[in-house]
Motif scaffolding. Sequence first.
Motif, PDB file in Angstrom:
ATOM      1  N   ALA A  43       0.820  -1.210   0.000  1.00  0.00           N
ATOM      2  CA  ALA A  43       0.000   0.000   0.000  1.00  0.00           C
ATOM      3  C   ALA A  43       0.859   1.268   0.000  1.00  0.00           C
ATOM      4  O   ALA A  43       0.334   2.373   0.134  1.00  0.00           O
ATOM      5  N   ASN A  44       2.188   1.101  -0.142  1.00  0.00           N
ATOM      6  CA  ASN A  44       3.123   2.223  -0.130  1.00  0.00           C
ATOM      7  C   ASN A  44       3.045   3.013   1.175  1.00  0.00           C
ATOM      8  O   ASN A  44       3.134   4.231   1.193  1.00  0.00           O
ATOM      9  N   HIS A  45       2.877   2.300   2.276  1.00  0.00           N
ATOM     10  CA  HIS A  45       2.807   2.903   3.605  1.00  0.00           C
ATOM     11  C   HIS A  45       4.137   2.646   4.310  1.00  0.00           C
ATOM     12  O   HIS A  45       4.284   1.685   5.070  1.00  0.00           O
ATOM     13  N   THR A  46       5.106   3.509   4.031  1.00  0.00           N
ATOM     14  CA  THR A  46       6.474   3.307   4.503  1.00  0.00           C
ATOM     15  C   THR A  46       6.552   3.197   6.020  1.00  0.00           C
ATOM     16  O   THR A  46       7.208   2.297   6.544  1.00  0.00           O
ATOM     17  N   ASN A  47       5.907   4.097   6.734  1.00  0.00           N
ATOM     18  CA  ASN A  47       5.999   4.073   8.198  1.00  0.00           C
ATOM     19  C   ASN A  47       5.406   2.803   8.789  1.00  0.00           C
ATOM     20  O   ASN A  47       5.963   2.222   9.714  1.00  0.00           O
ATOM     21  N   GLY A  48       4.273   2.376   8.255  1.00  0.00           N
ATOM     22  CA  GLY A  48       3.663   1.138   8.735  1.00  0.00           C
ATOM     23  C   GLY A  48       4.549  -0.057   8.435  1.00  0.00           C
ATOM     24  O   GLY A  48       4.738  -0.935   9.281  1.00  0.00           O
ATOM     25  N   CYS A  49       5.104  -0.090   7.242  1.00  0.00           N
ATOM     26  CA  CYS A  49       5.998  -1.176   6.854  1.00  0.00           C
ATOM     27  C   CYS A  49       7.192  -1.231   7.797  1.00  0.00           C
ATOM     28  O   CYS A  49       7.562  -2.290   8.298  1.00  0.00           O
ATOM     29  N   ARG A  50       7.792  -0.098   8.057  1.00  0.00           N
ATOM     30  CA  ARG A  50       8.959  -0.037   8.939  1.00  0.00           C
ATOM     31  C   ARG A  50       8.583  -0.470  10.363  1.00  0.00           C
ATOM     32  O   ARG A  50       9.292  -1.258  10.990  1.00  0.00           O
ATOM     33  N   SER A  51       7.461   0.012  10.857  1.00  0.00           N
ATOM     34  CA  SER A  51       7.033  -0.317  12.213  1.00  0.00           C
ATOM     35  C   SER A  51       6.728  -1.805  12.363  1.00  0.00           C
ATOM     36  O   SER A  51       7.194  -2.456  13.304  1.00  0.00           O
ATOM     37  N   TYR A  52       5.952  -2.350  11.433  1.00  0.00           N
ATOM     38  CA  TYR A  52       5.624  -3.771  11.510  1.00  0.00           C
ATOM     39  C   TYR A  52       6.843  -4.633  11.238  1.00  0.00           C
ATOM     40  O   TYR A  52       7.010  -5.702  11.827  1.00  0.00           O
ATOM     41  N   GLY A  53       7.726  -4.173  10.342  1.00  0.00           N
ATOM     42  CA  GLY A  53       8.966  -4.905  10.102  1.00  0.00           C
ATOM     43  C   GLY A  53       9.826  -4.969  11.351  1.00  0.00           C
ATOM     44  O   GLY A  53      10.408  -6.005  11.669  1.00  0.00           O
ATOM     45  N   LYS A  54       9.891  -3.860  12.072  1.00  0.00           N
ATOM     46  CA  LYS A  54      10.646  -3.822  13.328  1.00  0.00           C
ATOM     47  C   LYS A  54      10.081  -4.832  14.313  1.00  0.00           C
ATOM     48  O   LYS A  54      10.822  -5.584  14.946  1.00  0.00           O
ATOM     49  N   ARG A  55       8.771  -4.878  14.434  1.00  0.00           N
ATOM     50  CA  ARG A  55       8.149  -5.841  15.362  1.00  0.00           C
ATOM     51  C   ARG A  55       8.398  -7.278  14.906  1.00  0.00           C
ATOM     52  O   ARG A  55       8.616  -8.159  15.729  1.00  0.00           O
ATOM     53  N   ALA A  56       8.384  -7.528  13.592  1.00  0.00           N
ATOM     54  CA  ALA A  56       8.664  -8.879  13.084  1.00  0.00           C
ATOM     55  C   ALA A  56      10.057  -9.322  13.515  1.00  0.00           C
ATOM     56  O   ALA A  56      10.246 -10.451  13.984  1.00  0.00           O
ATOM     57  N   VAL A  57      11.025  -8.415  13.381  1.00  0.00           N
ATOM     58  CA  VAL A  57      12.398  -8.729  13.778  1.00  0.00           C
ATOM     59  C   VAL A  57      12.470  -8.935  15.289  1.00  0.00           C
ATOM     60  O   VAL A  57      13.100  -9.878  15.777  1.00  0.00           O
ATOM     61  N   GLU A  58      11.824  -8.069  16.043  1.00  0.00           N
ATOM     62  CA  GLU A  58      11.818  -8.212  17.505  1.00  0.00           C
ATOM     63  C   GLU A  58      11.180  -9.529  17.941  1.00  0.00           C
ATOM     64  O   GLU A  58      11.562 -10.096  18.958  1.00  0.00           O
ATOM     65  N   GLN A  59      10.238 -10.003  17.146  1.00  0.00           N
ATOM     66  CA  GLN A  59       9.537 -11.246  17.479  1.00  0.00           C
ATOM     67  C   GLN A  59      10.245 -12.472  16.900  1.00  0.00           C
ATOM     68  O   GLN A  59       9.759 -13.574  17.052  1.00  0.00           O
ATOM     69  N   GLY A  60      11.383 -12.265  16.214  1.00  0.00           N
ATOM     70  CA  GLY A  60      12.186 -13.400  15.809  1.00  0.00           C
ATOM     71  C   GLY A  60      12.440 -13.596  14.331  1.00  0.00           C
ATOM     72  O   GLY A  60      13.082 -14.574  13.945  1.00  0.00           O
TER      73      GLY A  60
END
Length: 93
Positions: A43-60
């Motif tokens: 959806a070209n939502h850079t901030n959401g992508c970055r935020s959810y990507g960060k949580r994905a990494v934090e979750q493993g």
Amino acid sequence: ELLEIHAADIARLSEEDRRFMEVDSALPSWVKYMIAAARGAAANHTNGCRSYGKRAVEQGATVEQVSDCLRMLRMFGGRPAMVTGAEMLRELG
């Protein structure tokens, strides 16, 4: 806070969603966040992508898993989605 004041029903749903994302179920939490990050990228939502990507990494999520997600984004969302999705790499250092 604004939702709690002006749209309490939506605030409750949002909190339920957050709790669902944080725990492993049929899908591990990192997969849920990776899906959310990919959807944000599509959806070209850079901030959401970055935020959810960060949580994905934090979750493993691993570097290889993020790379696979980026490949899937290119295949099914095109290069613009892949470029936005690459924001997840910022969280890997």
